[in-house]
Design an enzyme around this catalytic site. Structure first.
Site, mmCIF file in Angstrom:
data_model
loop_
_atom_site.group_PDB
_atom_site.id
_atom_site.type_symbol
_atom_site.label_atom_id
_atom_site.label_comp_id
_atom_site.label_asym_id
_atom_site.label_seq_id
_atom_site.Cartn_x
_atom_site.Cartn_y
_atom_site.Cartn_z
ATOM 1 N NE ARG A 10 38.862 -11.324 -5.179
ATOM 2 C CZ ARG A 10 38.222 -10.166 -5.357
ATOM 3 N NH1 ARG A 10 38.494 -9.408 -6.383
ATOM 4 N NH2 ARG A 10 37.312 -9.790 -4.502
ATOM 5 C CB CYS A 31 28.586 18.554 17.222
ATOM 6 S SG CYS A 31 27.317 17.268 17.156
ATOM 7 C CB CYS A 34 26.835 18.873 20.991
ATOM 8 S SG CYS A 34 28.115 17.601 20.906
ATOM 9 C CG HIS A 96 30.643 15.000 19.650
ATOM 10 N ND1 HIS A 96 29.742 15.401 18.694
ATOM 11 C CD2 HIS A 96 31.836 14.845 18.997
ATOM 12 C CE1 HIS A 96 30.360 15.510 17.528
ATOM 13 N NE2 HIS A 96 31.624 15.170 17.684
ATOM 14 C CG ASN A 136 22.985 5.422 7.478
ATOM 15 O OD1 ASN A 136 22.739 4.241 7.266
ATOM 16 N ND2 ASN A 136 22.351 6.407 6.877
ATOM 17 C CB SER A 144 26.351 14.072 7.686
ATOM 18 O OG SER A 144 25.192 14.037 8.504
ATOM 19 C CG HIS A 147 26.217 13.708 18.732
ATOM 20 N ND1 HIS A 147 26.676 14.665 19.602
ATOM 21 C CD2 HIS A 147 25.239 13.042 19.389
ATOM 22 C CE1 HIS A 147 25.993 14.583 20.736
ATOM 23 N NE2 HIS A 147 25.112 13.605 20.629
ATOM 24 C CG HIS A 149 22.767 10.890 14.665
ATOM 25 N ND1 HIS A 149 24.117 10.976 14.404
ATOM 26 C CD2 HIS A 149 22.151 11.060 13.464
ATOM 27 C CE1 HIS A 149 24.306 11.197 13.108
ATOM 28 N NE2 HIS A 149 23.127 11.249 12.503
ATOM 29 C CD GLN A 151 18.693 9.753 9.289
ATOM 30 O OE1 GLN A 151 17.812 10.340 8.664
ATOM 31 N NE2 GLN A 151 19.868 9.457 8.778
ATOM 32 C CD GLU A 165 12.873 -8.250 5.744
ATOM 33 O OE1 GLU A 165 12.245 -7.957 6.789
ATOM 34 O OE2 GLU A 165 14.098 -8.093 5.627
ATOM 35 C CG HIS A 264 13.201 -4.907 8.628
ATOM 36 N ND1 HIS A 264 13.965 -5.533 7.670
ATOM 37 C CD2 HIS A 264 12.967 -3.646 8.169
ATOM 38 C CE1 HIS A 264 14.183 -4.678 6.672
ATOM 39 N NE2 HIS A 264 13.593 -3.532 6.963
ATOM 40 C CG HIS A 281 18.281 -6.648 8.440
ATOM 41 N ND1 HIS A 281 18.429 -7.914 7.934
ATOM 42 C CD2 HIS A 281 16.962 -6.359 8.312
ATOM 43 C CE1 HIS A 281 17.252 -8.371 7.513
ATOM 44 N NE2 HIS A 281 16.341 -7.444 7.739
ATOM 45 C CE LYS A 294 29.638 -8.062 -1.131
ATOM 46 N NZ LYS A 294 30.366 -9.077 -1.896
ATOM 47 C CD GLU A 300 28.856 -8.650 -5.285
ATOM 48 O OE1 GLU A 300 29.582 -7.707 -4.946
ATOM 49 O OE2 GLU A 300 28.462 -9.520 -4.508
ATOM 50 C CD GLN A 306 31.798 -13.403 -5.395
ATOM 51 O OE1 GLN A 306 32.037 -12.204 -5.265
ATOM 52 N NE2 GLN A 306 32.657 -14.333 -5.045
#
Ligand SMILES: [Zn+2]
Ligand SMILES: [Zn+2]
Ligand SMILES: [Zn+2]
Length: 326
Positions: A10, A31, A34, A96, A136, A144, A147, A149, A151, A165, A264, A281, A294, A300, A306
């Site tokens: 599509r 940074c 750093c 960095h 992330n 954000s 560098h 890293h 959490q 789970e 996990h 994950h 996506k 969803e 989906q």
């Protein structure tokens, strides 16, 4: 999970995103992660040479609060409770310009060791029931700072995802007398359709139930509940697998692949969790190119997730990309 492979052709006329240029400086004077730089709020990042952990200067959770709860309105429908916890930041490297994909496996091993240390220390506390390690990666996932890293958020109660789970793994063990993820491992190793990488201790696969187009589940071959219980060799091979997955991801669209990644392990609430099988994950948002992601919208949000690309075709594309990775 609704799978609609007939929709893959599509046309796309929607949003594309700018790709952030990868960091090219080994040291960035602006940074706050750093070595040797000042952080907002006045703290100083020391001149660390390997990994470095500190309490988040803007922590979402705080440890030193009195226990309290309150009912709002009638009949206990709306209930507020104090949630105590700890938020830490872990710098993977003083450099960095690196990512897990570009780090040496021996240096990723030091990150794995620090994750295990943090899990042991925080999980050993009376006031902590779950230690969530995550990363992330990329501006698209809200990171954000480029560098390298991650959490560590440790909470007094077990958060929603591990709670679900835990219930699923307990129910499967009770009904079938065997572990849910050991069973998945056996199916995947027999079929080999969704496995994208494998070494002596770990497999990486696109789960049958994957929601994100290029989602990956990293699974130890041995039934182990927590990172703290892995042998030296298994930790080395986990570091190697993380390198393989992240560097392979970078070849899918030849861009620094964004994702949310998390470990996990079993809850640290004082109970035994024989059904729990450790896993990691990877949830990457990209769909069709470095700039087309996506979105979780419409059906969803309101119905079920989906996907157009089947997990088997995603695994095939990932295997091709991984073959081109260093
Ligand atoms: Zn930096
Ligand atoms: Zn298992
Ligand atoms: Zn999980």
């Amino acid at each position: 999970m609704l799978v609609s492979p007939h929709r893959t052709q599509r046309p796309w006329q929607g949003q594309t995103e700018d790709t952030a240029a990868p960091a090219t400086l080994a040291y960035d004077p602006t940074c706050y992660l750093c070595p040797g730089n000042a952080r907002a709020g006045g703290a100083q990042t020391p001149k660390y040479t390997s990994t470095y952990v500190f309490e988040n200067d803007y922590a979402a959770l705080k440890p030193d609060l009195p226990a309290a709860s309150a009912d709002i309105g009638d009949a206990g429908l709306l209930r507020a409770e104090v949630e105590r916890g700890v938020c830490r930041v872990l710098c993977f490297s003083p450099r960095h310009d690196l990512t897990l994909a570009k780090m040496e496996v021996a240096d990723i091993r030091l990150v794995v060791d620090e994750w295990a240390r943090q899990t042991e220390e925080l999980g050993g506390r009376e006031d902590i029931s779950y230690v969530q390690v995550f990363e992330n990666r990329g501006a698209m996932m809200g990171a954000s700072n480029p560098h390298p890293h991650g959490q560590i958020w440790a909470t007094e109660s077990i958060p929603n995802e591990p709670t679900l789970e835990l219930a699923a793994q307990n129910a499967y063990l009770a009904d079938h007398g065997k572990c849910l993820l050991c069973t998945c491992r056996d199916i995947e190793l027999a079929q080999r359709e969704r496995i994208v990488a494998e070494n002596d201790a770990w497999i990486a696969l696109v789960p049958f139930w994957a929601v994100w187009p290029f989602e990956i589940l990293v699974l130890p071959k041995r039934h182990v509940a927590s990172l703290t219980e892995f042998t030296d060799t298994e930790r080395d091979l986990f570091a190697a697998m993380l390198r393989r997955v992240t560097s392979g991801y970078d070849r899918v669209f030849d861009t620094s692949f964004p994702y949310s990644m998390g470990l996990h392990g079993a809850p640290s609430d004082g109970a035994e969790h024989p059904a729990w099988h450790f896993h990691a994950h990877f949830y990457p948002p990209l769909l069709r190119s470095a700039t087309i992601r996506k979105f979780m919208v419409g059906f969803e949000l309101l119905g079920s997730p989906q996907r157009d690309l089947t997990p088997e075709l995603a695994a095939e594309a990932l295997r091709r990309a991984f073959a081109r990775a260093s």
